[in-house]
Design a protein around this motif. Structure first.
Motif, PDB file in Angstrom:
ATOM      1  N   ARG A  57      15.534  38.948 -10.468  1.00 23.92           N
ATOM      2  CA  ARG A  57      15.288  41.082 -11.246  1.00 23.92           C
ATOM      3  C   ARG A  57      15.087  40.909  -9.807  1.00 23.92           C
ATOM      4  O   ARG A  57      15.767  41.733  -9.326  1.00 23.92           O
ATOM      5  N   VAL A  58      14.424  40.988  -8.585  1.00 21.03           N
ATOM      6  CA  VAL A  58      13.649  41.679  -7.353  1.00 21.03           C
ATOM      7  C   VAL A  58      14.920  41.449  -6.708  1.00 21.03           C
ATOM      8  O   VAL A  58      15.428  42.476  -5.440  1.00 21.03           O
ATOM      9  N   ARG A  59      16.042  40.400  -6.356  1.00 18.93           N
ATOM     10  CA  ARG A  59      17.327  40.337  -5.521  1.00 18.93           C
ATOM     11  C   ARG A  59      18.197  40.886  -5.982  1.00 18.93           C
ATOM     12  O   ARG A  59      18.997  41.494  -4.972  1.00 18.93           O
ATOM     13  N   THR A  60      18.219  41.687  -7.343  1.00 17.35           N
ATOM     14  CA  THR A  60      19.236  42.850  -7.755  1.00 17.35           C
ATOM     15  C   THR A  60      19.348  44.212  -6.918  1.00 17.35           C
ATOM     16  O   THR A  60      19.920  44.884  -7.174  1.00 17.35           O
ATOM     17  N   ARG A  61      18.038  44.179  -6.161  1.00 20.97           N
ATOM     18  CA  ARG A  61      18.112  45.569  -6.144  1.00 20.97           C
ATOM     19  C   ARG A  61      18.124  45.142  -4.345  1.00 20.97           C
ATOM     20  O   ARG A  61      17.633  44.763  -3.598  1.00 20.97           O
ATOM     21  N   GLU A  62      18.853  46.525  -3.873  1.00 20.44           N
ATOM     22  CA  GLU A  62      18.969  46.588  -2.712  1.00 20.44           C
ATOM     23  C   GLU A  62      18.601  47.521  -1.392  1.00 20.44           C
ATOM     24  O   GLU A  62      18.392  47.674  -0.512  1.00 20.44           O
ATOM     25  N   ASP A  63      17.317  47.901  -2.018  1.00 20.30           N
ATOM     26  CA  ASP A  63      16.032  48.623  -1.394  1.00 20.30           C
ATOM     27  C   ASP A  63      14.323  47.441  -1.255  1.00 20.30           C
ATOM     28  O   ASP A  63      13.437  48.235  -0.884  1.00 20.30           O
ATOM     29  N   LEU A  64      14.792  46.239  -1.646  1.00 21.62           N
ATOM     30  CA  LEU A  64      13.608  45.104  -2.021  1.00 21.62           C
ATOM     31  C   LEU A  64      14.447  43.939  -0.846  1.00 21.62           C
ATOM     32  O   LEU A  64      15.674  43.645  -1.226  1.00 21.62           O
ATOM     33  N   THR A  65      13.507  43.449  -0.034  1.00 24.69           N
ATOM     34  CA  THR A  65      13.448  42.190   0.659  1.00 24.69           C
ATOM     35  C   THR A  65      12.992  41.694   0.111  1.00 24.69           C
ATOM     36  O   THR A  65      11.195  41.881  -0.369  1.00 24.69           O
ATOM     37  N   VAL A  66      12.801  40.380  -0.347  1.00 26.30           N
ATOM     38  CA  VAL A  66      11.808  39.258  -0.381  1.00 26.30           C
ATOM     39  C   VAL A  66      11.387  37.878  -0.078  1.00 26.30           C
ATOM     40  O   VAL A  66      12.272  37.348   0.428  1.00 26.30           O
ATOM     41  N   ASP A  67      10.432  37.700  -0.085  1.00 26.69           N
ATOM     42  CA  ASP A  67       9.871  36.837   0.813  1.00 26.69           C
ATOM     43  C   ASP A  67       9.288  35.781  -0.215  1.00 26.69           C
ATOM     44  O   ASP A  67       7.884  36.940  -1.294  1.00 26.69           O
ATOM     45  N   VAL A  68       8.281  34.573  -0.490  1.00 27.17           N
ATOM     46  CA  VAL A  68       7.614  33.906  -1.284  1.00 27.17           C
ATOM     47  C   VAL A  68       6.551  33.318  -0.574  1.00 27.17           C
ATOM     48  O   VAL A  68       6.531  32.446   0.718  1.00 27.17           O
TER      49      VAL A  68
END
Length: 220
Positions: A57-68
């Motif tokens: 879900r997070v990765r569908t958003r262009e305003d967010l980048t994600v780290d785990v």
């Protein structure tokens, strides 16, 4: 709090989710960096299934980048030594850098004995400035409580660290019964709606705090 398994009872703040997510015209275009923290290190844990669902879900958003940041993979020591071995020091430095670079956090936590995992507390307690003046959201899972008792305790911990916790959560009650063997939720409408509210709130706070710190560093 929002419930991932009972969509009709999902509650949101007074402002609608669309109002929360709509940035002003002058909002920065640089995506926010979100660190998703997987808080369990138990053998056979269900956390990665929940985390994968969230990440999709997070990765569908262009305003967010994600780290785990996975506490099981981080293998942080439980002894607070002033002179750790080189391999341990490298792990500590790597995790600290991931947390420091984040504009916001989402903590994925189970509930163990009415609380949250020791490995998650170890990760939190090893850092301080990395959390300050940043928003923290929660995705929890468990039995009948859906991990919400763990979340309520985590709110107190992060308040002590000068972090801002997001009001709405995503909680999976009886989590394993709601996912198939491939990790897909069997009835995704409710959880997807809850995740949108959570991400909209997290984004609002992350933008507001990032802008504020650009004008005046926190604590000055």
């Amino acid at each position: 709090m929002t419930s991932a398994t009972n969509a009709p009872t999902v509650s949101a703040p007074t402002a609608s989710a669309s109002n929360v997510s709509a940035p002003p015209a002058s909002a920065p275009t640089v995506p926010l960096r979100v660190a998703v923290i997987i808080g369990s290190d138990r053998h056979g844990r269900f956390g990665p299934v929940i985390a994968d669902w969230l990440l999709s879900r997070v990765r569908t958003r262009e305003d967010l980048t994600v780290d785990v940041v996975d506490v099981a993979e981080a293998e942080l020591p439980t002894v607070f030594s002033p002179h750790p071995e080189p391999a341990v020091r490298d792990r500590l430095v790597r995790v600290a850098a991931q947390l420091d670079a984040a504009d916001a956090f989402i903590v994925v936590t189970p509930e163990y004995n009415h609380s949250f995992p020791a490995a998650l507390k170890n990760l939190i307690d090893r850092h301080r400035a990395e959390w300050q003046a940043k928003p923290v959201a929660f995705v929890s899972y468990g039995g009948i409580s859906g991990g919400l008792r763990a979340v309520e305790q985590l709110r107190q911990v992060f308040a002590e660290l000068h972090a801002v916790t997001v009001r709405d959560t995503v909680s999976f009650h009886g989590a394993q019964a709601h996912f198939d063997d491939a990790g897909n939720h069997l009835d995704p409408a409710g959880p997807d709606a809850a995740a949108k509210v959570l991400l909209d709130q997290l984004t609002w706070w992350a933008l507001a705090l990032r802008d504020a710190k650009a004008v005046r560093p926190y604590g000055s």
